[in-house]
Structure formats: C-alpha cells, structure tokens
Design a protein around this motif. Structure first.
Motif, PDB file in Angstrom:
ATOM      1  N   UNK A   1       0.877   5.757  23.742  1.00  0.00           N
ATOM      2  CA  UNK A   1       0.543   4.730  23.167  1.00  0.00           C
ATOM      3  C   UNK A   1       0.871   3.891  21.981  1.00  0.00           C
ATOM      4  N   UNK A   2       0.975   3.010  22.456  1.00  0.00           N
ATOM      5  CA  UNK A   2       2.456   2.111  21.484  1.00  0.00           C
ATOM      6  C   UNK A   2       0.950   1.355  20.082  1.00  0.00           C
ATOM      7  N   UNK A   3       1.561   1.046  19.275  1.00  0.00           N
ATOM      8  CA  UNK A   3       0.417   0.935  18.474  1.00  0.00           C
ATOM      9  C   UNK A   3       1.421  -1.169  18.001  1.00  0.00           C
ATOM     10  N   UNK A   4       0.511  -1.176  17.458  1.00  0.00           N
ATOM     11  CA  UNK A   4       0.750  -2.922  17.003  1.00  0.00           C
ATOM     12  C   UNK A   4       0.363  -3.098  15.746  1.00  0.00           C
ATOM     13  N   UNK A   5       0.372  -3.403  14.228  1.00  0.00           N
ATOM     14  CA  UNK A   5       0.210  -3.161  13.810  1.00  0.00           C
ATOM     15  C   UNK A   5       0.226  -4.713  13.400  1.00  0.00           C
ATOM     16  N   UNK A   6      -1.008  -5.748  12.616  1.00  0.00           N
ATOM     17  CA  UNK A   6      -1.124  -6.891  12.313  1.00  0.00           C
ATOM     18  C   UNK A   6      -1.997  -7.228  11.621  1.00  0.00           C
ATOM     19  N   UNK A   7      -1.382  -7.788  10.378  1.00  0.00           N
ATOM     20  CA  UNK A   7      -2.275  -8.418   9.078  1.00  0.00           C
ATOM     21  C   UNK A   7      -2.557  -9.552   9.174  1.00  0.00           C
ATOM     22  N   UNK A   8      -4.043  -9.879   9.495  1.00  0.00           N
ATOM     23  CA  UNK A   8      -5.012 -10.883   9.408  1.00  0.00           C
ATOM     24  C   UNK A   8      -5.516 -11.512   7.514  1.00  0.00           C
ATOM     25  N   UNK A   9      -4.604 -12.278   7.533  1.00  0.00           N
ATOM     26  CA  UNK A   9      -5.445 -12.401   5.606  1.00  0.00           C
ATOM     27  C   UNK A   9      -5.312 -13.919   5.697  1.00  0.00           C
ATOM     28  N   UNK A  10      -6.780 -14.337   4.849  1.00  0.00           N
ATOM     29  CA  UNK A  10      -7.454 -15.463   4.318  1.00  0.00           C
ATOM     30  C   UNK A  10      -6.421 -16.477   3.331  1.00  0.00           C
ATOM     31  N   UNK A  11      -5.801 -17.591   4.153  1.00  0.00           N
ATOM     32  CA  UNK A  11      -5.302 -18.403   3.710  1.00  0.00           C
ATOM     33  C   UNK A  11      -6.108 -18.996   2.097  1.00  0.00           C
ATOM     34  N   UNK A  12      -4.761 -18.835   1.135  1.00  0.00           N
ATOM     35  CA  UNK A  12      -5.623 -19.590  -0.658  1.00  0.00           C
ATOM     36  C   UNK A  12      -4.673 -20.638  -0.082  1.00  0.00           C
ATOM     37  N   UNK A  13      -5.688 -21.838  -0.379  1.00  0.00           N
ATOM     38  CA  UNK A  13      -5.794 -22.787  -0.992  1.00  0.00           C
ATOM     39  C   UNK A  13      -5.064 -23.440  -1.608  1.00  0.00           C
TER      40      UNK A  13
ATOM     41  N   UNK B   1       6.008  -2.515  15.460  1.00  0.00           N
ATOM     42  CA  UNK B   1       5.404  -1.797  16.194  1.00  0.00           C
ATOM     43  C   UNK B   1       6.048  -0.488  16.270  1.00  0.00           C
ATOM     44  N   UNK B   2       4.802   0.654  17.046  1.00  0.00           N
ATOM     45  CA  UNK B   2       5.383   2.271  17.207  1.00  0.00           C
ATOM     46  C   UNK B   2       5.205   2.922  18.502  1.00  0.00           C
TER      47      UNK B   2
ATOM     48  N   UNK C   1      -2.476  11.457  20.621  1.00  0.00           N
ATOM     49  CA  UNK C   1      -3.451  10.063  20.294  1.00  0.00           C
ATOM     50  C   UNK C   1      -3.701  10.838  17.661  1.00  0.00           C
ATOM     51  N   UNK C   2      -3.034  12.257  18.166  1.00  0.00           N
ATOM     52  CA  UNK C   2      -2.950  13.218  16.423  1.00  0.00           C
ATOM     53  C   UNK C   2      -1.877  12.427  16.593  1.00  0.00           C
ATOM     54  N   UNK C   3      -1.282  11.432  16.975  1.00  0.00           N
ATOM     55  CA  UNK C   3       0.315  11.183  15.913  1.00  0.00           C
ATOM     56  C   UNK C   3      -0.328   9.455  15.699  1.00  0.00           C
ATOM     57  N   UNK C   4      -1.250   8.966  16.937  1.00  0.00           N
ATOM     58  CA  UNK C   4      -1.796   7.708  15.674  1.00  0.00           C
ATOM     59  C   UNK C   4      -2.590   7.751  14.707  1.00  0.00           C
TER      60      UNK C   4
ATOM     61  N   UNK D   1      12.250  10.107  16.676  1.00  0.00           N
ATOM     62  CA  UNK D   1      12.068   9.251  16.895  1.00  0.00           C
ATOM     63  C   UNK D   1      10.634   8.514  16.886  1.00  0.00           C
ATOM     64  N   UNK D   2       9.911   8.527  16.823  1.00  0.00           N
ATOM     65  CA  UNK D   2       8.785   8.472  16.966  1.00  0.00           C
ATOM     66  C   UNK D   2       7.439   8.149  15.672  1.00  0.00           C
ATOM     67  N   UNK D   3       8.696   9.615  14.567  1.00  0.00           N
ATOM     68  CA  UNK D   3       8.014   9.043  12.793  1.00  0.00           C
ATOM     69  C   UNK D   3       8.609   8.300  12.410  1.00  0.00           C
ATOM     70  N   UNK D   4       9.891   7.809  12.862  1.00  0.00           N
ATOM     71  CA  UNK D   4      10.890   7.420  12.466  1.00  0.00           C
ATOM     72  C   UNK D   4      10.645   5.932  12.884  1.00  0.00           C
ATOM     73  N   UNK D   5      10.417   5.273  13.718  1.00  0.00           N
ATOM     74  CA  UNK D   5       9.382   4.465  13.907  1.00  0.00           C
ATOM     75  C   UNK D   5       8.277   4.055  13.288  1.00  0.00           C
ATOM     76  N   UNK D   6       7.263   4.742  12.785  1.00  0.00           N
ATOM     77  CA  UNK D   6       6.590   4.810  11.835  1.00  0.00           C
ATOM     78  C   UNK D   6       6.594   5.018  10.553  1.00  0.00           C
ATOM     79  N   UNK D   7       7.591   5.495  10.045  1.00  0.00           N
ATOM     80  CA  UNK D   7       8.051   5.196   9.089  1.00  0.00           C
ATOM     81  C   UNK D   7       8.767   3.714   8.565  1.00  0.00           C
TER      82      UNK D   7
END
Lengths: 208, 526
Positions: free
Chosen positions: A196-208, A190-191, A18-21, A128-134
């Motif tokens: 804990x497996x953490x997926x990072x997803x970015x949602x953004x508004x499409x500009x017209x 992901x790392x 949890x601390x790493x995450x 290895x975890x830190x490498x994934x985070x990097x």
C-alpha cells in the motif's frame, strides 16, 4: 535455515500492511486533532511512536469512534477495497467543511507471493516503513505553521472511499464526498509498505 | 524552326490592322501557361523574349509597354520555385524548426493520445474490457483532480455514530500561536525615524480651530498657510516667504488647497466663497459663491474643486465653467470639516461634525458625484476631520475621530466595511499615508500633541514625534513624500523628516536592478 528465518521476518502480508496503514491513520488522525486544536489539549496524552512523541486523545468517545472506524478500514484495506480515507473537519454550527485530510491508498504489487493465499507480499523492512511514516508525521505537526486557525467549535468525521461493489456493514451509511470551496491542497510525503502506498494531502479553505 | 517563329513574330508586330494576335498574351493566358507543363512554359518564354527583343527596337508604343510587363512576368516565371530573396521561410529550402515557439508538452500529449486512441477503437469493436478500465482510469483522474471523487465507481462511507464535537466553551489553543506579534524589540524592517523636528517655523496668529484646514503643500514645493487674516506662501526649496493676500479685519481664510499640479490655490473664506488664486502671478482668478457659511474644507479633483461648508453642504465647482456649481451634496447636518478625493478620483470622502463619514461615488458622467452617498459610515463618536486614502490600495480609507472618539478607523470602500479600528488615545486631527513606506502618520492633540507614525496594516506604533506644545492642527506632505509639515496651535510649523527613503534600501534596489538577469536555464531547473 537462516535464510528461511530471514524470509519470514521481512515478509509483510496484505493483512499486515493494512494494519500498518491503520496504525498510521490512528496516530495521524489523533495528531491532527491535537495539532489543529480541535479538542482541548488537556484531553490528550503523550505516547511514544515512530520515535516521536504523539499526543493521543483520551476522550473515550473519540477513542471508540476511531477504533470502530479503523477496524473496518483495516478489513477493507486487507481486501484492497479502499481508495481513499478522508478525515474532514467541520464547523459544528454551520456544518461547513473547513479542512479535509485525504489519505489516498494505492495498491502496490509487492515483491513476493504468499504461498497459502496467493496474495502478494512485500519484503520491505518495517524499520524503513516506520521511518517514512515518521517523516509524514513530522510534516503533519509542521502544517500548523501554514494552515489557517480553526477559530470555531469543530468536529471531525472519517469518510472512506471504497469501490462500488463493497457491501455496507451495519451502522455505516453512504454519504457525499467532502468538497471545500476555494480550497488549497498541500501534498505531504508519502510512505509505502510495499503493498500500500499512502499519500497524505491536506485540503484547506483559503481565508480571504 | 525557330527562325520561322522569329519571322512570324516580326510579321505579327508589323501588321497594324486587325487584332493583335502575336502580342504579349493576356494575363490569364500567361498564368495558364506558367501553370501548365514546363515545356509549355519554355515555349511561352521564348515567345515573350522575342516580343521583348522587338519592343526594344520600339516601333509601337503600345506594344513596347505591354511586353515589358510580360517580361517581368516571364522573369518571375523563370525563377526556380525554391525561393531565395522573397522567400518566407528563413533558411532557404530547409525546414528549421523553431524550438522556442513549439509547444512540446502539447505535442507530446497529442501524439500519445493518438497512439492510445488507435488501439482503443479496435478494442471497442471487440468490446474489450481493457478500454473501459483505461477510460475509468482517466475519469478517475479527472474527478480526483476535481476533488469530487469517482462517484460512479466509488462509495463514500462513514460510520453513523459520529465523533463528539468539541465542548462549547473550547477555544482553539492555537489562537495564541496565530495572534502572537513580533515583539517591538525584534521587529524586522524597523527603521530609524528622527523624533525631533528638522526645522521650526513661526506661525503667529494661526487660528486654533479644529474645523479649518489652514495649510497645504503644493506639488511645486510651496507651503501655503493662513495666519490670522493673511495667507502666506513659503517656498520650501528656497525658503522665500511671500504674502499672498491680507484680508480686511473680520475676514479670513478658512481652508486652503492646492490643485494637484500647478500653482492654482483654492481658498475658502469665512464668508462662504471659494477663491481661486494664481500663485505664480499672485493674482486672484475668480470668486465662486454658493455656500451660506464659512468654507472649512476643500478638495481638488482635476478641474473640479469640492468645498465643504459650515452649512453642511458640499458643492462641486467646475472651475472651467461660468456656471461653476455642478453639484450640491447635502448629506451632513453640521459643518463639513474633512474632504478628500480618492487617489483614483472615483470616490469623495467627507467627514462632518455630525460624526458621519460619507462616501460619495463619482458620477457616471464624470463630473461630480451622485447626490446620494454610497456609504454612510457612522462608527465615529466625534467629528471626523482626518481623512486619508491609501495610496497603494485605492479602496482603503483611513479616518480619525475627534476628542470623544480618538479612533483611527480603516474602511474598505468597495463594500463599506470597517477593516480595523485603533484607539489612538488622543484626538486625531489629521492623517497622512506615506508614499515611501507602508506607514501612516497621525496628528494628535491633548495630551502629548504628538505625531505618531504607524505601521500599516499591523498598526504598530513606529515613532512618536513630539515637540508641539499645543495640539497639531494640520499636517501636509512634501511633494517627494519624505517630509511632513505640521501646523500646531502653539503657533509653530514643524518639519519632520520622518519618511526619508532608507539609504540601505535604495542601495539594495540599485544593486538588484544592476544584477544580470539569471539565465533561462537556471530559471527552469530547480
């Protein structure tokens, strides 16, 4: 003796995971704040982490906000009560959500058990975890190339998606999930800490 | 036994009176027989075959006809049920699945669903917890994909003390990153545009009047130009020059417009008439009246010729009808100097000396336009003569203003909004879009009297074509889109080969088209 030492060295408990995450979340959110230009760049300082230079906000209010939020997040994470952490970027004037960074947390079984509490542990190497985070952090800074310009005064918030039977601490409140209309989602790498497996997803508004 | 059958059959055929008992069975009976046991079928077949034998000797016409029918039926009945010729399934009696036509993903999903649902039902009866978990899992997945989060099993919490917002004066520093444009020197796709004219023609006595449209280039490659009180035709292919008409002193053409295809020329005169000329016969076809003042602009839309006049009116003439005026638009208070139908014929754009651009939507009945403008665009600060519809985006209109305005503006006609405005630093006399490139060309007056090629939509100047010593009055494009002709007030016509197709591009396209289509396997495996 040596084998015993090695075993303790590579054992990550739920708390440690949890601390790493949370450490990742702290650096990740700060990096997003800087990379997306939400706050003036003069309010950031360089720090070295994961073999990268990451800019951290030195605004005391932001620091304080992130500290409390992430402390609570860490507590929940160590009890496996979390599902997702969303960082939302909103337009201050229109309150419109412009961007939403989802950090989805999945619990993993790990490959060992803590003798005292019976909780699972992981023997994944920290390096290895830190490498994934990097790799994820690198991707976050690369998002600038395709995310739309946030051309307004913005603020951010952190929404924490917990399980239903989680008690709400003081100064916390329930809110609605963020929803962006006409959004586009990009999943980054992901790392995993083994617990804990953490997926990072970015949602953004499409500009017209 | 069989010989008796045979005898009975013969007897039945020989008896003429009474019902035919032993003739070919009616159709329904035959069907019944074939559908019953094979033994029955074989007997009926033997019956029929005998009747056939009899009919061959042809005693009776009636019976000879029907048995033949029966025969064919019997033959059909004899056929084995496994089909050969008329069978529908290819490959005879074998089942050969068509792999390309079957949807494996869906099939796989359905099979798995079936497997899943079976134990679920049992477990439901036992009110097992596991079903709930699997169901919630699915729900979660669905809601997750909807980005709404699982509201039932989830709580969304946030810290009440919010993070501060960025200071009001803050401006996203990334603006620089986004607004940066590729520098001129390194811009990709830059092409060579000859900045000098290909050819110069003399145009003596061309009337130097901003409000007139004195030149046009037809689809038949003929340039028409009004010089003084004459109208000339110049064949761009052969270089042949012909005089179409010479008016009396004091009369002259004010606008010229070729029909989209063919050799009909519409000519607006200074007396307010619109004349139609057949240029293959050099003959005037008709004169259409309607305007009180000179006709300075014309636009064709198939059989409709629209004329704009100094009196501010726009008239639609249906050239097929005796009563040619099918619509009068009075949206301008001053001279109408620009008139263009959109490429799809749905909108008419008109520009006037009252600094307005009016957009008229085509009428529901297909003839002319509504009498009220769909949009009135009043951003220009000077007369609008230059109008051009984008050939690849039918809703984009480019307009250029006169000396006091000097702007080229782009409009989205679907909602009447201004998309972009560029100060050209000089009077905009005419605008044309390229058919080959995403570019447009504008003709200007003082100070440089140049033609400018712009990249669209970035509006980067691609080239300045200089040479005219006085303002450019009109430009027109060749039917192949490669050449632009400009008529200048310096009494010259200049031809510019500014949109010549790129030879490298043409080569590339040729290579691409000749390339073999990649294999299906390569397409699917990344």
């Amino acid at each position: 003796m040596t084998s015993n030492a090695q075993a303790t060295k590579n054992s990550i408990t739920l708390k440690g995971s949890a601390a790493i995450v949370c450490e990742y979340l702290n650096y990740g959110i700060n990096s997003i704040l800087f990379q997306r230009g939400i706050y003036p760049p003069e309010t950031f300082v360089n720090t070295q982490q994961y073999g990268l230079t990451i800019l951290m906000s030195k605004d005391s209010k932001i620091e304080e906000f992130l500290r409390t939020v992430l402390q609570q997040t860490q507590e929940w994470l160590s009890k496996n009560l979390l599902d997702k952490i969303s960082m939302i970027i909103t337009n201050v004037h229109t309150k419109e959500i412009l961007e939403c960074w989802d950090f989805r947390v999945q619990n993993e079984a790990g490959d060992g058990t803590d003798k005292e509490s019976g909780n699972p542990t992981s023997s994944k190497e920290l390096k290895r975890i830190q490498q994934e985070i990097r790799d994820v952090m690198r991707q976050i800074s690369a998002t600038v190339s395709y995310l739309p310009l946030l051309d307004c005064i913005c603020t951010f918030d952190v929404l924490i998606h917990t399980v239903k039977d989680c008690d709400v601490p003081e100064e916390w409140g329930e809110t609605e999930a963020a929803f962006i209309q006409n959004s586009q989602a990009v999943q980054l790498r992901s790392f995993s800490t083994g617990l804990h497996k953490v997926d990072t997803v970015v949602n953004y508004k499409m500009t017209a | 036994m069989s010989q008796f059958n045979y005898l009975n059959d013969i007897n039945s055929f020989l008896t003429m009176e009474g019902e035919i008992t032993r003739g070919p069975a009616p159709r329904w009976q035959k069907k019944m027989e074939t559908s019953t046991t094979s033994l029955n079928a074989s007997t009926s077949r033997s019956k029929l075959s005998t009747s056939y034998n009899n009919s061959c000797s042809s005693f009776i016409g009636a019976s000879s006809k029907t048995p033949s029918k029966g025969l064919s039926d019997a033959r059909r009945g004899r056929k084995s049920p496994t089909p050969s010729k008329g069978a529908r399934t290819p490959g005879g009696d074998r089942f050969i699945p068509s792999r390309s036509a079957s949807n494996f993903d869906v099939a796989h999903y359905l099979i798995r669903q079936e497997k899943k649902s079976d134990p679920e039902d049992e477990e439901n009866e036992n009110s097992n917890n596991q079903t709930n978990s699997s169901k919630t899992e699915r729900q979660k997945l669905i809601s997750e994909s909807l980005q709404l989060g699982d509201l039932k099993t989830q709580r969304v919490l946030c810290y009440q003390k919010k993070a501060p917002s960025a200071p009001e004066f803050h401006q996203n520093p990334l603006r620089v990153v986004y607004s940066i444009q590729t520098p001129q020197s390194t811009k990709s796709g830059a092409r060579y545009i000859p900045t000098t004219s290909d050819r110069i023609l003399d145009a003596p006595d061309i009337i130097n009047d901003y409000y007139l449209n004195l030149m046009d280039w037809s689809a038949d490659n003929i340039v028409t130009v009004a010089l003084g009180n004459s109208v000339y035709l110049w064949n761009a292919g052969t270089g042949n020059i012909e005089q179409l008409v010479e008016y009396e002193e004091g009369e002259h053409a004010c606008s010229l417009a070729w029909i989209q295809e063919g050799h009909i020329l519409a000519l607006g005169s200074n007396s307010g008439t619109v004349e139609l000329w057949d240029c293959s016969k050099m003959k005037r076809l008709r004169i259409m009246e309607g305007h009180a003042a000179r006709v300075g602009s014309l636009a064709w839309n198939s059989y409709l010729v629209t004329s704009g006049s100094r009196d501010g009116n726009i008239i639609h003439h249906d050239v097929r009808q005796r009563e040619h005026i099918v619509g009068t638009l009075s949206g301008h208070t001053q001279e109408v100097c620009g008139l263009k139908w959109s490429t799809d014929g749905k909108y008419l754009a008109s520009g006037g000396n009252d600094n307005l651009v009016n957009i008229w939507a085509a009428n529901a009945n297909g003839i002319g336009t509504n009498t009220e403008p769909a949009y009135v665009l009043n951003e220009h600060q000077a007369a609008v003569r230059a109008l051009a519809w984008c050939p690849w985006q039918p809703n984009i209109l480019a307009t250029g203003g006169g000396t006091a305005d000097r702007c080229i503006k782009f409009w989205n006609i679907n909602n009447g909004t201004l998309l972009n405005s560029v100060d050209s630093k000089s009077q905009v006399c005419a605008l044309l879009w390229s058919k080959t490139y995403k570019e447009l060309i504008s003709a200007h007056g003082y100070a440089n009297n140049q033609l400018t090629v712009w990249k669209y939509p970035s509006m980067i100047r691609q080239a300045e074509l200089t040479g005219h010593t006085s303002r450019v009055l009109q430009i027109a494009m060749s039917p192949d889109g490669s050449t632009v002709i400009s008529a200048g007030a310096d009494e010259t016509l200049r031809l510019w080969n500014c949109f010549a197709p790129d030879p490298n591009q043409a080569k590339k396209e040729k290579a691409a088209s000749s390339k073999v289509k990649p294999s299906v396997f390569k397409q699917s495996i990344r």
